[in-house]
Design a protein around this motif. Sequence first.
Motif, PDB file in Angstrom:
ATOM      1  N   GLN A   6       0.835  -1.202   0.000  1.00  0.00           N
ATOM      2  CA  GLN A   6       0.000   0.000   0.000  1.00  0.00           C
ATOM      3  C   GLN A   6       0.871   1.254   0.000  1.00  0.00           C
ATOM      4  O   GLN A   6       1.872   1.326   0.703  1.00  0.00           O
ATOM      5  N   LEU A   7       0.464   2.249  -0.817  1.00  0.00           N
ATOM      6  CA  LEU A   7       1.164   3.524  -0.847  1.00  0.00           C
ATOM      7  C   LEU A   7       0.796   4.351   0.376  1.00  0.00           C
ATOM      8  O   LEU A   7      -0.227   4.133   1.021  1.00  0.00           O
ATOM      9  N   LYS A   8       1.623   5.327   0.659  1.00  0.00           N
ATOM     10  CA  LYS A   8       1.225   6.331   1.641  1.00  0.00           C
ATOM     11  C   LYS A   8       0.002   7.033   1.078  1.00  0.00           C
ATOM     12  O   LYS A   8      -0.055   7.324  -0.122  1.00  0.00           O
ATOM     13  N   ARG A   9      -0.984   7.339   1.902  1.00  0.00           N
ATOM     14  CA  ARG A   9      -2.248   7.817   1.345  1.00  0.00           C
ATOM     15  C   ARG A   9      -2.939   8.793   2.303  1.00  0.00           C
ATOM     16  O   ARG A   9      -2.639   8.836   3.500  1.00  0.00           O
ATOM     17  N   ARG A  10      -3.866   9.547   1.729  1.00  0.00           N
ATOM     18  CA  ARG A  10      -4.744  10.434   2.495  1.00  0.00           C
ATOM     19  C   ARG A  10      -6.160  10.198   1.997  1.00  0.00           C
ATOM     20  O   ARG A  10      -6.439  10.366   0.809  1.00  0.00           O
ATOM     21  N   VAL A  11      -7.070   9.795   2.894  1.00  0.00           N
ATOM     22  CA  VAL A  11      -8.430   9.455   2.479  1.00  0.00           C
ATOM     23  C   VAL A  11      -9.402  10.616   2.645  1.00  0.00           C
ATOM     24  O   VAL A  11     -10.493  10.595   2.082  1.00  0.00           O
ATOM     25  N   SER A  12      -9.051  11.639   3.424  1.00  0.00           N
ATOM     26  CA  SER A  12      -9.951  12.774   3.605  1.00  0.00           C
ATOM     27  C   SER A  12      -9.128  13.977   4.033  1.00  0.00           C
ATOM     28  O   SER A  12      -7.955  13.856   4.392  1.00  0.00           O
ATOM     29  N   GLY A  13      -9.735  15.139   3.984  1.00  0.00           N
ATOM     30  CA  GLY A  13      -9.024  16.357   4.382  1.00  0.00           C
ATOM     31  C   GLY A  13      -8.819  17.277   3.208  1.00  0.00           C
ATOM     32  O   GLY A  13      -9.757  17.562   2.451  1.00  0.00           O
ATOM     33  N   VAL A  14      -7.598  17.755   3.003  1.00  0.00           N
ATOM     34  CA  VAL A  14      -7.317  18.737   1.954  1.00  0.00           C
ATOM     35  C   VAL A  14      -6.673  18.063   0.762  1.00  0.00           C
ATOM     36  O   VAL A  14      -6.030  17.013   0.873  1.00  0.00           O
ATOM     37  N   ALA A  15      -6.830  18.677  -0.408  1.00  0.00           N
ATOM     38  CA  ALA A  15      -6.207  18.180  -1.623  1.00  0.00           C
ATOM     39  C   ALA A  15      -4.747  18.603  -1.663  1.00  0.00           C
ATOM     40  O   ALA A  15      -4.287  19.441  -0.885  1.00  0.00           O
ATOM     41  N   GLY A  16      -3.989  18.014  -2.596  1.00  0.00           N
ATOM     42  CA  GLY A  16      -2.606  18.426  -2.788  1.00  0.00           C
ATOM     43  C   GLY A  16      -1.606  17.377  -2.342  1.00  0.00           C
ATOM     44  O   GLY A  16      -1.953  16.336  -1.787  1.00  0.00           O
ATOM     45  N   ALA A  17      -0.313  17.682  -2.605  1.00  0.00           N
ATOM     46  CA  ALA A  17       0.768  16.750  -2.317  1.00  0.00           C
ATOM     47  C   ALA A  17       1.070  16.718  -0.827  1.00  0.00           C
ATOM     48  O   ALA A  17       0.781  17.675  -0.096  1.00  0.00           O
ATOM     49  N   PRO A  18       1.672  15.621  -0.357  1.00  0.00           N
ATOM     50  CA  PRO A  18       2.123  15.579   1.038  1.00  0.00           C
ATOM     51  C   PRO A  18       3.247  16.573   1.265  1.00  0.00           C
ATOM     52  O   PRO A  18       3.937  16.987   0.338  1.00  0.00           O
ATOM     53  N   ALA A  19       3.450  16.955   2.506  1.00  0.00           N
ATOM     54  CA  ALA A  19       4.481  17.951   2.815  1.00  0.00           C
ATOM     55  C   ALA A  19       5.873  17.412   2.547  1.00  0.00           C
ATOM     56  O   ALA A  19       6.784  18.180   2.191  1.00  0.00           O
ATOM     57  N   ALA A  20       6.090  16.122   2.689  1.00  0.00           N
ATOM     58  CA  ALA A  20       7.415  15.552   2.479  1.00  0.00           C
ATOM     59  C   ALA A  20       7.280  14.101   2.065  1.00  0.00           C
ATOM     60  O   ALA A  20       6.352  13.405   2.468  1.00  0.00           O
ATOM     61  N   LEU A  21       8.224  13.647   1.226  1.00  0.00           N
ATOM     62  CA  LEU A  21       8.311  12.254   0.814  1.00  0.00           C
ATOM     63  C   LEU A  21       9.783  11.863   0.750  1.00  0.00           C
ATOM     64  O   LEU A  21      10.659  12.723   0.582  1.00  0.00           O
ATOM     65  N   LYS A  22      10.043  10.584   0.867  1.00  0.00           N
ATOM     66  CA  LYS A  22      11.376  10.087   0.611  1.00  0.00           C
ATOM     67  C   LYS A  22      11.626  10.091  -0.885  1.00  0.00           C
ATOM     68  O   LYS A  22      10.703  10.124  -1.697  1.00  0.00           O
ATOM     69  N   SER A  23      12.870  10.067  -1.283  1.00  0.00           N
ATOM     70  CA  SER A  23      13.210  10.036  -2.696  1.00  0.00           C
ATOM     71  C   SER A  23      12.662   8.762  -3.336  1.00  0.00           C
ATOM     72  O   SER A  23      12.939   7.652  -2.873  1.00  0.00           O
ATOM     73  N   GLY A  24      11.818   8.929  -4.376  1.00  0.00           N
ATOM     74  CA  GLY A  24      11.206   7.786  -5.049  1.00  0.00           C
ATOM     75  C   GLY A  24       9.981   7.240  -4.350  1.00  0.00           C
ATOM     76  O   GLY A  24       9.373   6.283  -4.832  1.00  0.00           O
ATOM     77  N   GLU A  25       9.574   7.829  -3.227  1.00  0.00           N
ATOM     78  CA  GLU A  25       8.395   7.349  -2.504  1.00  0.00           C
ATOM     79  C   GLU A  25       7.120   7.838  -3.184  1.00  0.00           C
ATOM     80  O   GLU A  25       7.041   8.966  -3.658  1.00  0.00           O
ATOM     81  N   LEU A  26       6.109   6.965  -3.231  1.00  0.00           N
ATOM     82  CA  LEU A  26       4.824   7.293  -3.840  1.00  0.00           C
ATOM     83  C   LEU A  26       3.786   7.575  -2.756  1.00  0.00           C
ATOM     84  O   LEU A  26       3.832   7.008  -1.668  1.00  0.00           O
ATOM     85  N   ALA A  27       2.841   8.463  -3.083  1.00  0.00           N
ATOM     86  CA  ALA A  27       1.734   8.770  -2.170  1.00  0.00           C
ATOM     87  C   ALA A  27       0.493   9.056  -2.987  1.00  0.00           C
ATOM     88  O   ALA A  27       0.576   9.654  -4.064  1.00  0.00           O
ATOM     89  N   HIS A  28      -0.660   8.625  -2.477  1.00  0.00           N
ATOM     90  CA  HIS A  28      -1.940   8.845  -3.183  1.00  0.00           C
ATOM     91  C   HIS A  28      -2.870   9.669  -2.311  1.00  0.00           C
ATOM     92  O   HIS A  28      -3.154   9.299  -1.172  1.00  0.00           O
ATOM     93  N   ASN A  29      -3.338  10.809  -2.842  1.00  0.00           N
ATOM     94  CA  ASN A  29      -4.304  11.653  -2.136  1.00  0.00           C
ATOM     95  C   ASN A  29      -5.679  11.381  -2.733  1.00  0.00           C
ATOM     96  O   ASN A  29      -5.952  11.738  -3.890  1.00  0.00           O
ATOM     97  N   GLU A  30      -6.573  10.734  -1.959  1.00  0.00           N
ATOM     98  CA  GLU A  30      -7.904  10.407  -2.471  1.00  0.00           C
ATOM     99  C   GLU A  30      -8.803  11.629  -2.556  1.00  0.00           C
ATOM    100  O   GLU A  30      -9.870  11.578  -3.175  1.00  0.00           O
ATOM    101  N   VAL A  31      -8.395  12.742  -1.929  1.00  0.00           N
ATOM    102  CA  VAL A  31      -9.216  13.952  -1.994  1.00  0.00           C
ATOM    103  C   VAL A  31      -9.203  14.521  -3.406  1.00  0.00           C
ATOM    104  O   VAL A  31     -10.249  14.897  -3.957  1.00  0.00           O
TER     105      VAL A  31
END
Length: 327
Positions: A6-31
């Motif tokens: 599973q990717l790092k994810r956000r299921v609710s809240g605000v839209a947009g990218a996460p504040a920080a990620l590791k190099s090559g790390e993926l994240a999915h914002n469901e908003v």
Amino acid sequence: MANTIQLKRRVSGVAGAPAALKSGELAHNEVDNTVYVGKGDDGSGNATSILPVAGSGGFLALVGTQTVGGAKTFSLVPKSGQDASSGNDLVRKSQVDSLLSAKAPLASPNFTGSPTAPTAVAGTNSTQIATTAFVNDAIAGFGAGDMAKSTYDTDNDGKVDAAEVADAAPWAGITGKPTSFTPSSHSHSIAQVTGLQTALDAKAPLASPVLTGSPTAPTATAGTNTTQIATTAFVAAAIGALIDAAPGAMDTLNELAAALGDDPNFATTVTNALAGKLSAASNLSDLPNKATSRSNLGLGSMATQASSNVAITGGSINGITLDGGTF
């Protein structure tokens, strides 16, 4: 069983990218339904920038509704069925032609339905359209006299209302009528009243009545102990209070004895049996031999490792879930 990552994810809240990620790390914002990736490396494994790489939030979707910002150039016109519905949608020529076909021309329009127009001021004599209200006002001002049909023949039967003979006289309109009518005194034997004797024969006497069918009576209050008639509901309530809503399989003394195994020392038997059980409050700390218990359960050395420091040597892993957490 397949493994799950599973990717790092956000299921609710605000839209947009996460504040920080590791190099090559993926994240999915469901908003905003966008997948982001960490790009670059600051020397400590942290990404120097975060970019959207997939998802309808950052790219045009093949289906569904989206808001597209900025000026866009299209090589093909919108396809059939993609008519504009709001102020910032693209408009197809066929849609414009369809909209214009529903409009009336300035020259000799052919209206349908019930077209309306502003009513001209009384006395206007020009090429302005005359509404029905303007015409009625003009006729009223023409001087048709005080014998307008709508006033003197309200029921539209061709006769002046005041000259017609009333079809019926309302009771309130009759004068001189008595306020009440005194009934005449008379007497009849039972035989002269049709069905009276049969009706009396169907009634029960007050003294020692012999009731048939399913006679009913008011149900006495629980605990009543008098000569008042006891209904089946009163009896059922009394029995129910005696067994105190016990289930059907335990509402007799014989069933209660059977449930206790016909054991007159049931409490002692149960106490002795529980004495050999583990305590739930001890959470297995009262196991006599924990190492033997783990071996009996087929648990290896991983069972004693901390969740934040698990060492795996050799073998294979199947059916696990790697969860990137949330942001």
